[in-house]
Enzyme design. Structure first.
Site, PDB file in Angstrom:
ATOM      1  N   ARG A  67       0.847  -1.193   0.000  1.00  0.00           N
ATOM      2  CA  ARG A  67       0.000   0.000   0.000  1.00  0.00           C
ATOM      3  C   ARG A  67       0.882   1.243   0.000  1.00  0.00           C
ATOM      4  O   ARG A  67       1.637   1.475   0.939  1.00  0.00           O
ATOM      5  CB  ARG A  67      -0.921   0.014   1.229  1.00  0.00           C
ATOM      6  CG  ARG A  67      -1.967  -1.077   1.231  1.00  0.00           C
ATOM      7  CD  ARG A  67      -3.003  -0.837   2.329  1.00  0.00           C
ATOM      8  NE  ARG A  67      -2.411  -0.859   3.658  1.00  0.00           N
ATOM      9  CZ  ARG A  67      -2.302  -1.944   4.415  1.00  0.00           C
ATOM     10  NH1 ARG A  67      -2.717  -3.117   3.949  1.00  0.00           N
ATOM     11  NH2 ARG A  67      -1.784  -1.885   5.611  1.00  0.00           N
ATOM     12  N   ASP A  69       1.518   5.428  -0.041  1.00  0.00           N
ATOM     13  CA  ASP A  69       0.897   6.597   0.557  1.00  0.00           C
ATOM     14  C   ASP A  69       0.427   7.586  -0.509  1.00  0.00           C
ATOM     15  O   ASP A  69       0.781   7.478  -1.688  1.00  0.00           O
ATOM     16  CB  ASP A  69       1.897   7.309   1.483  1.00  0.00           C
ATOM     17  CG  ASP A  69       2.308   6.459   2.668  1.00  0.00           C
ATOM     18  OD1 ASP A  69       1.539   5.562   3.058  1.00  0.00           O
ATOM     19  OD2 ASP A  69       3.406   6.701   3.216  1.00  0.00           O
ATOM     20  N   TYR A 130      12.135   0.252  -4.185  1.00  0.00           N
ATOM     21  CA  TYR A 130      11.724   1.643  -4.369  1.00  0.00           C
ATOM     22  C   TYR A 130      12.895   2.481  -4.859  1.00  0.00           C
ATOM     23  O   TYR A 130      14.061   2.183  -4.571  1.00  0.00           O
ATOM     24  CB  TYR A 130      11.240   2.251  -3.042  1.00  0.00           C
ATOM     25  CG  TYR A 130       9.863   1.829  -2.608  1.00  0.00           C
ATOM     26  CD1 TYR A 130       8.753   2.616  -2.912  1.00  0.00           C
ATOM     27  CD2 TYR A 130       9.662   0.667  -1.871  1.00  0.00           C
ATOM     28  CE1 TYR A 130       7.479   2.242  -2.493  1.00  0.00           C
ATOM     29  CE2 TYR A 130       8.389   0.290  -1.449  1.00  0.00           C
ATOM     30  CZ  TYR A 130       7.308   1.086  -1.766  1.00  0.00           C
ATOM     31  OH  TYR A 130       6.058   0.721  -1.360  1.00  0.00           O
ATOM     32  N   ARG A 217      10.448   6.991   2.976  1.00  0.00           N
ATOM     33  CA  ARG A 217      10.545   8.451   3.020  1.00  0.00           C
ATOM     34  C   ARG A 217      11.230   8.922   4.293  1.00  0.00           C
ATOM     35  O   ARG A 217      11.938   9.942   4.292  1.00  0.00           O
ATOM     36  CB  ARG A 217       9.163   9.062   2.890  1.00  0.00           C
ATOM     37  CG  ARG A 217       8.552   8.860   1.499  1.00  0.00           C
ATOM     38  CD  ARG A 217       7.080   9.213   1.499  1.00  0.00           C
ATOM     39  NE  ARG A 217       6.854  10.554   1.975  1.00  0.00           N
ATOM     40  CZ  ARG A 217       5.703  10.960   2.541  1.00  0.00           C
ATOM     41  NH1 ARG A 217       4.697  10.097   2.672  1.00  0.00           N
ATOM     42  NH2 ARG A 217       5.574  12.197   2.952  1.00  0.00           N
TER      43      ARG A 217
END
Length: 282
Positions: A67, A69, A130, A217
């Site tokens: 999931r 953001d 990522y 992040r």
């Protein structure tokens, strides 16, 4: 032991006549409120399930690999769904093209294929990958990359950031870098974390068995504190002993983050992998 599935990622019960589909998905997250469906908000899951139901003429519940953001992008997202076999056979050859016609332009399904019954997009995944893109060019991001590249106002020490990244590798409790969710563990195995410069472009690449909420992040935010010279390279790893989320750095903006790939084991190992992952999450 197993854990209950999050309500926005149901595990559909399969019976006779159902087939499991694997979907390859990409999206520009700029105006989307993340993956998970939310009332009165545009989300990837909400738009995609609506499009699938419209084309297939049956309800569709998606289970996703990770999931993302609000504001986060994807080029290699994976999800699965169970649909009646006759529905799949009737749409198999033209499903991707038909979805293109009903999906908004910031979401794309690049492929749909029949998957083994044991395939689980979430619990079967081995690794998520990522990439975080930012530029410290005085002019800011190139116009054609402005939606997935964050402009940074100060020149960054990439060598220091890379040293700091290397000290974070391995299995740790990343509570200092995670937004805690009730009942969820913050122990993760960080398999790769690298920082490299390509001219004015700085690329942070992160791979793990899984990431907890806001973890990538947050890691980038801590590395940026090093890159600006405000913290030494050893400082981010020193936060690993914390049991609560750290407030000593700013979480990097969502716009620079993209989920680029998800890895899965061979088909004959899918069921075993899902069992192991479910037990670990418990």
């Amino acid at each position: 032991m197993s854990t209950p599935q999050h309500p926005d990622e149901p595990v559909p019960s399969r019976g006779d006549g159902l087939v499991r589909l694997r979907l390859a998905i990409g999206y520009d997250g700029t105006t989307l409120h993340g993956w998970a469906r939310q009332p009165a908000q545009r989300t990837v899951q909400g738009d995609l399930e609506e499009a699938l139901a419209r084309v297939l003429r049956c309800p569709v519940d998606l289970t996703v690999a990770g999931r993302t953001d609000a504001g986060v992008h994807a080029t290699g997202q994976v999800a699965h769904a169970d649909v009646p076999r006759e529905v799949w056979l009737g749409h198999r050859d033209r499903l991707v093209r038909r979805l293109r016609g009903v999906l908004p332009p910031d979401i794309v399904v690049t492929g749909v294929e029949e998957a083994p019954a044991a395939f689980d997009a979430r619990f079967g995944a081995l690794r998520r990958h990522y990439v975080y893109r930012l530029t410290d060019a005085p002019s800011g991001p190139p116009p054609l990359r402005r939606l997935d590249t964050v402009g940074w106002p100060r020149r960054l020490d990439v060598e220091g950031m890379a040293r700091a990244a290397g000290l974070l590798l391995g299995e740790h409790d990343f509570a200092a870098f995670c937004r805690r969710r009730e009942g969820a563990t913050t122990v993760r195995t960080l398999l790769a974390l690298s920082v490299a410069r390509e001219g004015d472009l700085v690329m942070v690449r992160a791979s793990a068995d899984a990431f907890c909420h806001s973890m990538v992040r947050s890691l980038v935010g801590a590395l940026l504190a090093v890159g600006e010279g405000r913290r030494p390279p050893e400082w981010p790893a020193g936060l690993l002993g914390r049991t609560e989320r750290s407030g000593e750095f700013t979480v990097a903006p969502a716009a620079g983050l993209t989920l680029v790939a998800v890895d899965y084991p061979p088909d004959d190992q899918l069921a075993a992998r899902a069992l192991v992952t479910r037990a670990r999450r418990g």
